[in-house]
Design an enzyme around this catalytic site. Structure first.
Site, PDB file in Angstrom:
ATOM      1  N   GLY A  22      19.984   0.148  -5.079  1.00  0.00           N
ATOM      2  CA  GLY A  22      20.144  -1.261  -4.732  1.00  0.00           C
ATOM      3  C   GLY A  22      19.045  -2.118  -5.345  1.00  0.00           C
ATOM      4  N   LEU A  24      19.648  -4.726  -7.001  1.00  0.00           N
ATOM      5  CA  LEU A  24      20.209  -4.678  -8.357  1.00  0.00           C
ATOM      6  C   LEU A  24      19.716  -5.810  -9.254  1.00  0.00           C
ATOM      7  CD1 LEU A  24      23.915  -3.645  -7.710  1.00  0.00           C
ATOM      8  CD2 LEU A  24      21.892  -2.210  -8.007  1.00  0.00           C
ATOM      9  N   GLU A  26      19.637  -6.935 -13.848  1.00  0.00           N
ATOM     10  CA  GLU A  26      20.361  -6.804 -15.121  1.00  0.00           C
ATOM     11  C   GLU A  26      20.353  -5.371 -15.661  1.00  0.00           C
ATOM     12  OE1 GLU A  26      22.370  -8.219 -17.564  1.00  0.00           O
ATOM     13  OE2 GLU A  26      22.775  -9.475 -15.832  1.00  0.00           O
ATOM     14  N   HIS A  28      20.468  -2.531 -13.967  1.00  0.00           N
ATOM     15  CA  HIS A  28      21.567  -1.786 -13.344  1.00  0.00           C
ATOM     16  C   HIS A  28      22.915  -2.267 -13.884  1.00  0.00           C
ATOM     17  CE1 HIS A  28      18.482  -1.704 -10.002  1.00  0.00           C
ATOM     18  NE2 HIS A  28      18.737  -0.418 -10.149  1.00  0.00           N
ATOM     19  N   GLN A  52      13.100  10.734  -1.634  1.00  0.00           N
ATOM     20  CA  GLN A  52      12.370  10.662  -2.909  1.00  0.00           C
ATOM     21  C   GLN A  52      11.146   9.749  -2.826  1.00  0.00           C
ATOM     22  OE1 GLN A  52      15.990   8.928  -4.949  1.00  0.00           O
ATOM     23  NE2 GLN A  52      14.443   7.852  -6.134  1.00  0.00           N
ATOM     24  N   LYS A 140      14.640   3.749 -18.445  1.00  0.00           N
ATOM     25  CA  LYS A 140      13.310   3.363 -17.964  1.00  0.00           C
ATOM     26  C   LYS A 140      12.696   4.515 -17.161  1.00  0.00           C
ATOM     27  CE  LYS A 140      12.208   0.853 -14.376  1.00  0.00           C
ATOM     28  NZ  LYS A 140      11.097   1.544 -13.713  1.00  0.00           N
ATOM     29  N   ASP A 141      13.529   5.169 -16.347  1.00  0.00           N
ATOM     30  CA  ASP A 141      13.059   6.311 -15.568  1.00  0.00           C
ATOM     31  C   ASP A 141      13.262   7.569 -16.409  1.00  0.00           C
ATOM     32  OD1 ASP A 141      12.379   4.893 -13.115  1.00  0.00           O
ATOM     33  OD2 ASP A 141      14.514   4.485 -13.008  1.00  0.00           O
ATOM     34  N   ARG A 179      11.181  -2.937  -8.137  1.00  0.00           N
ATOM     35  CA  ARG A 179       9.819  -3.123  -7.604  1.00  0.00           C
ATOM     36  C   ARG A 179       9.149  -4.398  -8.110  1.00  0.00           C
ATOM     37  NH1 ARG A 179       9.647   2.524  -7.475  1.00  0.00           N
ATOM     38  NH2 ARG A 179       9.155   3.230  -5.378  1.00  0.00           N
TER      39      ARG A 179
HETATM   40  O1  PAF Z   1      16.986   5.619 -10.217  1.00  0.00           O
HETATM   41  C1  PAF Z   1      17.324   5.436  -9.025  1.00  0.00           C
HETATM   42  O2  PAF Z   1      17.640   4.337  -8.592  1.00  0.00           O
HETATM   43  C2  PAF Z   1      17.325   6.629  -8.073  1.00  0.00           C
HETATM   44  O3  PAF Z   1      16.268   7.474  -8.325  1.00  0.00           O
HETATM   45  C3  PAF Z   1      18.655   7.378  -8.034  1.00  0.00           C
HETATM   46  C4  PAF Z   1      18.995   8.013  -9.373  1.00  0.00           C
HETATM   47  C5  PAF Z   1      19.774   6.434  -7.623  1.00  0.00           C
HETATM   48  C6  PAF Z   1      18.591   8.507  -6.993  1.00  0.00           C
HETATM   49  O4  PAF Z   1      18.289   8.019  -5.733  1.00  0.00           O
END
Ligand code: PAF
Length: 276
Positions: A22, A24, A26, A28, A52, A140-141, A179
């Site tokens: 969530g 959200l 651009e 995403h 996580q 990015k991740d 963030r």
């Molecule tokens: O990248 C994210 O937003 C989260 O780590 C994910 C992949 C939805 C898992 O919770």
């Protein structure tokens, strides 16, 4: 949700999935657009995954905006939004975890113990429910993407893992992230040193530098000039294994994490060896 996904598959439709937490933006939405290009049915999920977060306070204050997120997803033409509750995903007695062992201990994983275990577990659960033909994750991740690709290969998942490029703010180049909403104005200015630092390394590479140390140094100098920014890690790594590289003699990833006050940001830049 399982039934909806199964029915779509049984009708021969191609299912694309975009998992999110969530908040959200651009970034995403660009993943949703990518999914829409390749799928008949697009499902997005919004689930702030408690497993996580290695700091309770980070989980508590993670931006939540489900109704706004739903509106954005509808406007993009997403077919279904899956937004389970924590108690549905982790019911009483939940006790099974997925660990991508070596990769999860490096860099981001070393700074955030348990983080990738939580990511891998929730992603596997979501994929189990939906069994999509493909799922899309943001570049990015980068280490998360590598962890998920590794898990999909190791566990022989029947879902193709796709990725979409990082989307940056047009003005200051900061990578879009949920963030960022937690940054105040001075914090935002400090965060802008991150893309500048990554660019500095890219320029050093274009100037003929290939060895890791001077490339990292070019990056570090830009970051050091921003006193509100505290570097967590900076490394040149192999994009799959995240093992350190000594030079850009093959495609490499420059990865970094830094704190601006109590907001932790990550970013990366792909570096390709210059054509001979
Ligand atoms: O990248 C994210 O937003 C989260 O780590 C994910 C992949 C939805 C898992 O919770």
């Amino acid at each position: 949700m399982r039934q909806i996904a199964r029915q779509a598959r049984n009708r021969g439709l191609r299912l694309g999935f975009v998992p999110t937490m969530g908040g959200l933006h651009e970034g995403h939405l660009s993943l949703v657009r990518l999914a829409k290009e390749q799928a008949d049915v697009v499902i997005a999920s919004v689930f702030v995954n408690p497993a996580q977060f290695n700091e309770e306070s980070d989980y508590e204050r993670y931006p939540r905006s489900l109704m706004r997120d739903a509106d954005l997803l509808i406007a993009e033409g997403v077919d279904y939004l899956f937004a389970p509750e924590p108690a549905e995903m982790y019911p009483e007695g939940f006790d099974s975890w997925v660990e991508v062992e070596r990769l999860s201990r490096k860099l981001e994983g070393a700074s955030r113990p348990g983080h990738f275990r939580g990511v891998a577990t929730v992603v596997l659960k979501l994929l189990q429910v939906l069994q999509p033909h493909f799922a899309v994750f943001g570049e990015k991740d980068a280490q998360q993407l590598a962890v998920i690709r590794r898990m999909a290969r190791d566990l022989m998942l029947d879902t193709e893992i796709l990725s979409g490029p990082t989307v940056r703010d047009e003005q200051d180049g900061v990578a879009l992230s949920s963030r960022n909403a937690l940054l105040d104005d001075p914090g935002r200015e400090a965060a802008a040193a991150i893309p500048r630092a990554l660019r500095a390394a890219g320029e050093a590479l274009a100037g003929g530098e290939r060895a890791a140390d001077p490339l990292l140094e070019a990056c570090r100098q830009v970051l050091a000039a921003e006193e509100r920014l505290e570097l967590d890690y900076l490394a040149l790594v192999d994009p799959e294994s995240f093992d350190p590289l000594e030079s850009v003699s093959r495609p490499a990833l420059l990865v970094l994490a830094a704190r601006v006050g109590d907001v932790r940001l990550i970013d990366n830049q792909r570096l390709e060896p210059p054509a001979e």
